[in-house]
Design a protein around this motif. Structure first.
Motif, PDB file in Angstrom:
ATOM      1  N   TYR A   1       0.595  -1.398  -0.023  1.00 27.21           N
ATOM      2  CA  TYR A   1      -0.308  -0.165   0.501  1.00 27.21           C
ATOM      3  C   TYR A   1       1.518   1.704   0.143  1.00 27.21           C
ATOM      4  CZ  TYR A   1      -3.819  -3.049   1.465  1.00 27.21           C
ATOM      5  OH  TYR A   1      -4.697  -4.180   1.453  1.00 27.21           O
ATOM      6  N   GLY A   2      -0.078   2.458   0.141  1.00 28.83           N
ATOM      7  CA  GLY A   2       0.796   3.696  -0.342  1.00 28.83           C
ATOM      8  C   GLY A   2       0.630   4.113   1.409  1.00 28.83           C
TER       9      GLY A   2
ATOM     10  N   GLU B   1       5.203   5.258  -1.636  1.00 27.50           N
ATOM     11  CA  GLU B   1       4.193   4.614  -1.630  1.00 27.50           C
ATOM     12  C   GLU B   1       4.878   2.741  -1.773  1.00 27.50           C
ATOM     13  OE1 GLU B   1       0.869   4.751  -3.425  1.00 27.50           O
ATOM     14  OE2 GLU B   1       1.068   2.468  -3.900  1.00 27.50           O
ATOM     15  N   LYS B   2       4.298   1.886  -1.426  1.00 22.65           N
ATOM     16  CA  LYS B   2       4.610   0.403  -1.544  1.00 22.65           C
ATOM     17  C   LYS B   2       6.006   0.959  -0.821  1.00 22.65           C
ATOM     18  CE  LYS B   2       1.213  -0.735  -4.411  1.00 22.65           C
ATOM     19  NZ  LYS B   2       0.496   0.420  -5.098  1.00 22.65           N
TER      20      LYS B   2
ATOM     21  N   ILE C   1      -3.479   3.899   2.909  1.00 18.01           N
ATOM     22  CA  ILE C   1      -4.098   5.181   2.418  1.00 18.01           C
ATOM     23  C   ILE C   1      -4.441   3.922   2.135  1.00 18.01           C
ATOM     24  CG2 ILE C   1      -3.808   6.092   0.556  1.00 18.01           C
ATOM     25  CD1 ILE C   1      -0.932   7.098   0.506  1.00 18.01           C
TER      26      ILE C   1
ATOM     27  N   GLY D   1      -7.465   4.768  -0.092  1.00 19.02           N
ATOM     28  CA  GLY D   1      -8.461   4.643  -1.181  1.00 19.02           C
ATOM     29  C   GLY D   1      -9.707   5.826  -1.304  1.00 19.02           C
TER      30      GLY D   1
ATOM     31  N   TYR E   1      -9.533  10.330  -1.643  1.00 21.26           N
ATOM     32  CA  TYR E   1      -8.785  10.889  -0.911  1.00 21.26           C
ATOM     33  C   TYR E   1      -9.561  12.483  -1.433  1.00 21.26           C
ATOM     34  CZ  TYR E   1      -5.376   8.262  -2.689  1.00 21.26           C
ATOM     35  OH  TYR E   1      -4.761   6.355  -3.471  1.00 21.26           O
TER      36      TYR E   1
HETATM   37  C1  G1P Z   1      -3.019   2.069  -4.755  1.00 22.57           C
HETATM   38  C2  G1P Z   1      -2.704   3.046  -3.938  1.00 22.57           C
HETATM   39  C3  G1P Z   1      -2.077   3.051  -3.042  1.00 22.57           C
HETATM   40  C4  G1P Z   1      -3.470   2.909  -1.545  1.00 22.57           C
HETATM   41  C5  G1P Z   1      -4.454   1.625  -2.091  1.00 22.57           C
HETATM   42  C6  G1P Z   1      -5.279   1.370  -1.708  1.00 22.57           C
HETATM   43  O1  G1P Z   1      -3.004   1.019  -4.555  1.00 22.57           O
HETATM   44  O2  G1P Z   1      -1.082   3.526  -5.464  1.00 22.57           O
HETATM   45  O3  G1P Z   1      -1.354   3.782  -2.057  1.00 22.57           O
HETATM   46  O4  G1P Z   1      -2.165   2.357  -1.006  1.00 22.57           O
HETATM   47  O5  G1P Z   1      -4.385   1.618  -3.788  1.00 22.57           O
HETATM   48  O6  G1P Z   1      -5.909   0.398  -2.207  1.00 22.57           O
HETATM   49  P1  G1P Z   1      -3.245  -0.063  -5.432  1.00 22.57           P
HETATM   50  O7  G1P Z   1      -4.013  -0.842  -5.292  1.00 22.57           O
HETATM   51  O8  G1P Z   1      -3.886   0.366  -7.215  1.00 22.57           O
HETATM   52  O9  G1P Z   1      -1.864  -0.801  -5.918  1.00 22.57           O
END
Ligand code: G1P
Length: 292
Positions: A173-174, A193-194, A206, A208, A210
């Motif tokens: 995640y972020g 991020e990750k 984070i 999802g 914002y």
């Molecule tokens: C995205 C965001 C990440 C967040 C996450 C939540 O990542 O980039 O910061 O924590 O969604 O689901 P993804 O799931 O697209 O890899």
């Protein structure tokens, strides 16, 4: 005085590869949680928070999402003729006002940051909400976005919803570091991020949801690829946090990642158990299955 949050962006261009073959012909956002598509639940959350305009960033094979948020004239007519008033009222209550939806396409899967950037002209020069439809935020209280708008009205600037995850999942995640881990709303002092395992600044991810100032679009326009070779929203948010205040709003409800099979199945059970017309019977069925 903060500018009112009127518009919400829903990035719905993802391919849904984690859910094949179900998502071969059906967008993952149209899979149902009980009897409502995933994306409808997230639009419900935005409407409950006072959002007036719904901006969908779609992709190829997603036209059915646009149909879902349109009036189905023949269906309405048939329901009316058959006196199916409850069903008709339900459809009408869900229908966004005429002109209150916009659809644009992300032409290539370049990442979440790029998807958000695709909404720049529709959003224009005003702060906006962003909701990732995969992530369902389930609560018996005020919705997650409604809580964030309360925080925004008090503090202004930019906000992300956060919630704790187990330490061994932070790399998915972020992740944010905050000034006060126990506060409902706290200033963010770090974002990544990750993060590779063992390097996360905290266990707050984070989730999802914002609220972003339109400055983000200028930053996204020049954003280089980040984690996973994609244009990452978080990377532009890090740049934005150097210019403008950024707050984390802790969400205390349950979060289901409906893009994962376990998250999807659990969300179906959780939402159905909550329903007066289904909950008691489903509970009995689950008990019967578990007891074997
Ligand atoms: C995205 C965001 C990440 C967040 C996450 C939540 O990542 O980039 O910061 O924590 O969604 O689901 P993804 O799931 O697209 O890899």
């Amino acid at each position: 005085m903060t500018k009112r949050i009127r518009k919400a962006v829903f990035p719905v261009a993802g391919l849904g590869t984690r859910f094949l073959p179900a998502t071969k012909a059906i967008p993952k956002e149209m899979l149902t949680i009980v009897d409502r598509p995933v994306v409808q639940h997230v639009v419900d959350e935005a409407r409950a928070a006072g959002i007036e305009h719904f901006v969908f960033v779609t992709g190829r094979n997603k036209a059915v999402i646009e149909d879902h948020f349109d009036m189905a004239y023949e269906l309405d007519d048939t329901l009316a003729k058959r006196s199916k008033t409850k069903e008709l009222d339900g459809l009408r209550a869900d229908l966004p006002a005429a002109g209150a939806t916009s659809f644009t396409r992300q032409q290539a899967p370049l990442g979440l940051g790029h998807a958000v950037w695709c909404a720049r002209d529709i959003v224009g020069d005003e702060p906006f909400a962003l909701l990732l439809p995969d992530m369902l935020h389930h609560t018996h209280g005020k919705g997650c976005l409604a809580e964030m708008i309360d925080a925004y009205n008090k503090h202004g600037g930019n906000h992300v919803a956060v919630a704790p995850v187990p330490e061994d999942q932070t790399h998915q995640y972020g992740i944010v570091g905050v000034e006060n881990v126990d506060a409902k709303v706290s200033k963010i002092n770090k974002m990544v991020e990750k993060p590779p395992k063992g390097t996360a600044p905290s266990n707050l991810h984070i989730t999802g949801r914002y609220i972003l100032q339109p400055t983000i679009f200028n930053l996204l326009a020049h954003q280089e690829k980040g984690a996973g070779g994609e244009i990452q929203l978080t990377d532009s948010m890090i740049a934005l946090s150097r210019q403008e205040p950024f707050h984390a709003v802790r969400f205390d409800g349950d979060i289901y990642d409906t893009g994962s099979k376990i998250g999807f199945l659990t969300a179906n059970i959780a939402y159905a158990l909550d329903r007066g017309d289904l909950g008691p019977q489903l509970r009995a069925e689950i008990e019967r299955l578990i007891e074997g």
